[in-house]
Design a protein around this motif. Structure first.
Motif, PDB file in Angstrom:
ATOM      1  N   GLN B 118       0.809  -1.218   0.000  1.00 25.08           N
ATOM      2  CA  GLN B 118       0.000   0.000   0.000  1.00 25.08           C
ATOM      3  C   GLN B 118       0.848   1.277   0.000  1.00 25.08           C
ATOM      4  OE1 GLN B 118      -3.566   0.201   0.053  1.00 25.08           O
ATOM      5  NE2 GLN B 118      -3.333  -1.939  -0.530  1.00 25.08           N
ATOM      6  N   PHE B 119       2.137   1.159   0.263  1.00 21.73           N
ATOM      7  CA  PHE B 119       2.949   2.375   0.404  1.00 21.73           C
ATOM      8  C   PHE B 119       3.390   2.972  -0.932  1.00 21.73           C
ATOM      9  CE2 PHE B 119       3.123   0.604   4.644  1.00 21.73           C
ATOM     10  CZ  PHE B 119       2.996   1.742   5.435  1.00 21.73           C
ATOM     11  N   MET B 120       3.425   2.175  -1.970  1.00 24.24           N
ATOM     12  CA  MET B 120       3.730   2.670  -3.324  1.00 24.24           C
ATOM     13  C   MET B 120       5.038   3.457  -3.395  1.00 24.24           C
ATOM     14  SD  MET B 120       1.141   1.708  -5.147  1.00 24.24           S
ATOM     15  CE  MET B 120      -0.600   1.388  -5.196  1.00 24.24           C
ATOM     16  N   VAL B 121       6.087   2.906  -2.781  1.00 24.26           N
ATOM     17  CA  VAL B 121       7.387   3.582  -2.832  1.00 24.26           C
ATOM     18  C   VAL B 121       8.460   2.648  -3.405  1.00 24.26           C
ATOM     19  CG1 VAL B 121       6.996   5.364  -1.073  1.00 24.26           C
ATOM     20  CG2 VAL B 121       7.687   3.065  -0.354  1.00 24.26           C
ATOM     21  N   GLY B 122       8.073   1.862  -4.381  1.00 18.77           N
ATOM     22  CA  GLY B 122       9.034   0.983  -5.056  1.00 18.77           C
ATOM     23  C   GLY B 122       9.660  -0.001  -4.094  1.00 18.77           C
ATOM     24  N   GLU B 123      11.007  -0.037  -4.094  1.00 13.10           N
ATOM     25  CA  GLU B 123      11.746  -0.999  -3.268  1.00 13.10           C
ATOM     26  C   GLU B 123      12.105  -0.413  -1.907  1.00 13.10           C
ATOM     27  OE1 GLU B 123      13.011  -4.088  -5.024  1.00 13.10           O
ATOM     28  OE2 GLU B 123      11.359  -3.325  -6.239  1.00 13.10           O
ATOM     29  N   GLU B 124      11.556   0.753  -1.590  1.00 15.18           N
ATOM     30  CA  GLU B 124      12.063   1.507  -0.435  1.00 15.18           C
ATOM     31  C   GLU B 124      11.770   0.910   0.943  1.00 15.18           C
ATOM     32  OE1 GLU B 124      13.701   4.347   0.690  1.00 15.18           O
ATOM     33  OE2 GLU B 124      14.754   4.270  -1.204  1.00 15.18           O
ATOM     34  N   ILE B 125      10.668   0.192   1.103  1.00 14.42           N
ATOM     35  CA  ILE B 125      10.321  -0.306   2.439  1.00 14.42           C
ATOM     36  C   ILE B 125      11.245  -1.473   2.824  1.00 14.42           C
ATOM     37  CG2 ILE B 125       8.499  -1.371   3.862  1.00 14.42           C
ATOM     38  CD1 ILE B 125       7.787   1.500   3.104  1.00 14.42           C
ATOM     39  N   CYS B 126      11.771  -1.432   4.040  1.00 12.98           N
ATOM     40  CA  CYS B 126      12.621  -2.535   4.545  1.00 12.98           C
ATOM     41  C   CYS B 126      11.845  -3.431   5.508  1.00 12.98           C
ATOM     42  CB  CYS B 126      13.841  -1.964   5.274  1.00 12.98           C
ATOM     43  SG  CYS B 126      14.915  -0.992   4.214  1.00 12.98           S
ATOM     44  N   GLY B 127      11.080  -2.813   6.396  1.00 13.43           N
ATOM     45  CA  GLY B 127      10.349  -3.611   7.372  1.00 13.43           C
ATOM     46  C   GLY B 127       9.651  -2.737   8.392  1.00 13.43           C
ATOM     47  N   ALA B 128       9.031  -3.404   9.370  1.00 14.61           N
ATOM     48  CA  ALA B 128       8.269  -2.701  10.400  1.00 14.61           C
ATOM     49  C   ALA B 128       8.555  -3.325  11.759  1.00 14.61           C
ATOM     50  CB  ALA B 128       6.777  -2.780  10.086  1.00 14.61           C
ATOM     51  N   VAL B 129       8.406  -2.514  12.797  1.00 14.98           N
ATOM     52  CA  VAL B 129       8.699  -2.964  14.165  1.00 14.98           C
ATOM     53  C   VAL B 129       7.596  -2.491  15.097  1.00 14.98           C
ATOM     54  CG1 VAL B 129      10.407  -2.928  16.051  1.00 14.98           C
ATOM     55  CG2 VAL B 129      11.182  -2.644  13.694  1.00 14.98           C
ATOM     56  N   VAL B 130       7.205  -3.348  16.037  1.00 15.43           N
ATOM     57  CA  VAL B 130       6.384  -2.876  17.163  1.00 15.43           C
ATOM     58  C   VAL B 130       7.181  -3.128  18.433  1.00 15.43           C
ATOM     59  CG1 VAL B 130       5.044  -5.053  17.311  1.00 15.43           C
ATOM     60  CG2 VAL B 130       4.149  -2.970  18.362  1.00 15.43           C
ATOM     61  N   ASP B 137       3.661   2.165  23.755  1.00 19.13           N
ATOM     62  CA  ASP B 137       4.195   1.262  22.744  1.00 19.13           C
ATOM     63  C   ASP B 137       4.606   2.109  21.537  1.00 19.13           C
ATOM     64  OD1 ASP B 137       3.594  -0.972  24.388  1.00 19.13           O
ATOM     65  OD2 ASP B 137       1.508  -0.842  23.742  1.00 19.13           O
ATOM     66  N   ILE B 138       5.487   1.550  20.724  1.00 18.12           N
ATOM     67  CA  ILE B 138       5.996   2.316  19.583  1.00 18.12           C
ATOM     68  C   ILE B 138       5.905   1.434  18.347  1.00 18.12           C
ATOM     69  CG2 ILE B 138       8.025   3.486  18.608  1.00 18.12           C
ATOM     70  CD1 ILE B 138       9.017   3.627  21.633  1.00 18.12           C
ATOM     71  N   ILE B 139       5.369   1.973  17.265  1.00 19.93           N
ATOM     72  CA  ILE B 139       5.472   1.251  16.004  1.00 19.93           C
ATOM     73  C   ILE B 139       6.325   2.071  15.054  1.00 19.93           C
ATOM     74  CG2 ILE B 139       3.349  -0.126  16.187  1.00 19.93           C
ATOM     75  CD1 ILE B 139       2.015   1.831  14.295  1.00 19.93           C
ATOM     76  N   SER B 140       7.052   1.378  14.189  1.00 21.06           N
ATOM     77  CA  SER B 140       7.874   2.106  13.231  1.00 21.06           C
ATOM     78  C   SER B 140       7.946   1.346  11.918  1.00 21.06           C
ATOM     79  CB  SER B 140       9.273   2.358  13.792  1.00 21.06           C
ATOM     80  OG  SER B 140       9.899   1.155  14.140  1.00 21.06           O
ATOM     81  N   ILE B 141       8.193   2.101  10.871  1.00 23.03           N
ATOM     82  CA  ILE B 141       8.404   1.495   9.558  1.00 23.03           C
ATOM     83  C   ILE B 141       9.703   2.043   8.995  1.00 23.03           C
ATOM     84  CG2 ILE B 141       6.838   3.155   8.402  1.00 23.03           C
ATOM     85  CD1 ILE B 141       6.157   0.545   6.578  1.00 23.03           C
ATOM     86  N   TRP B 142      10.534   1.127   8.513  1.00 25.19           N
ATOM     87  CA  TRP B 142      11.896   1.474   8.084  1.00 25.19           C
ATOM     88  C   TRP B 142      11.956   1.529   6.558  1.00 25.19           C
ATOM     89  CZ3 TRP B 142      16.426  -1.021  11.216  1.00 25.19           C
ATOM     90  CH2 TRP B 142      16.128  -0.998  12.595  1.00 25.19           C
ATOM     91  N   ASN B 143      12.684   2.534   6.054  1.00 25.46           N
ATOM     92  CA  ASN B 143      12.926   2.578   4.603  1.00 25.46           C
ATOM     93  C   ASN B 143      14.411   2.757   4.306  1.00 25.46           C
ATOM     94  OD1 ASN B 143      12.544   5.536   5.292  1.00 25.46           O
ATOM     95  ND2 ASN B 143      13.055   5.707   3.115  1.00 25.46           N
TER      96      ASN B 143
END
Lengths: 21, 188
Positions: B118-130, B137-143
């Protein structure tokens, strides 16, 4: 190339489909 | 890696990328060195299809039910959930701090958006963390590329849409090089 895009509703629907069990 | 990559089963819905679930837990208060961080992080498993994802996820504890100082990581197969990984070292992450009670729902919405591209940023997404902590609590998404402002803006806007967060929610972007510098001051 083509990207494989699924929305949340579709993904949730696959959760209970027979193939997921 | 010598490990065989997982493949979708017959009749299953393939994902754009394979992913790996990881879990980590550490004693609070003690900054982890890179080495002990790597020792504390355990692979749960990898998947290539929507159905394989649900088989893992359905058996995992919801983040909101975890106790102590724990993290779930979901990264593309082959990318370690560490700043030092080649895919991450020039990158950064969007961080959202959540009051207690929101983590399970937000984590599920975040990873479904990632798996469904859903992010539509090509190969940019690496992963996500909770990250489950005591007060919040913290959520994050890495690019991959912290300097790519068009990408980071697009990720932020998609996060707002898919997480359906209260309008006053603060979102913060942190580069991994800044995170490394910060931890070096705590753990020389």
């Amino acid at each position: 190339g083509t990207r494989i895009i699924y929305d949340r509703k579709f993904l949730l629907g696959c959760r209970s489909s027979p193939v997921a069990k | 890696s010598k490990k065989k990559m997982v493949v979708p089963g017959a009749g299953e819905h393939p994902l754009q990328y394979n992913y790996t679930f990881w879990y980590s837990r550490r004693t609070p208060g003690r900054p982890a060195s890179t080495q002990s961080y790597e020792q504390n992080i355990k692979q749960i498993g990898s998947f290539a299809s929507v159905e394989q994802f649900w088989r893992f996820y359905s058996h995992m504890i919801r983040p909101g039910d975890l106790t102590g100082h724990s993290d779930f990581h979901l990264f593309k197969e082959g990318i370690k959930p560490m700043w030092e990984d080649d895919a991450n070292k020039m990158g950064g992450k969007w961080i959202i701090r959540l009051r207690k009670g929101l983590a399970s729902r937000c984590w599920e919405n975040l990873i479904l958006a990632m798996l469904g591209e859903q992010f539509m940023v090509g190969e940019e997404i690496c992963g996500a963390v909770v990250s489950v902590r005591f007060q919040e609590d913290i959520i994050s998404i890495w690019n991959k590329t912290a300097s790519d402002q068009a990408t980071t803006a697009r990720i932020r806007d998609t996060l707002r849409r898919v997480l359906n967060l209260p309008p006053n929610t603060i979102m913060e972007y942190k580069t991994h090089t800044d995170s490394i510098k910060y931890w070096r001051t705590l753990a020389p």
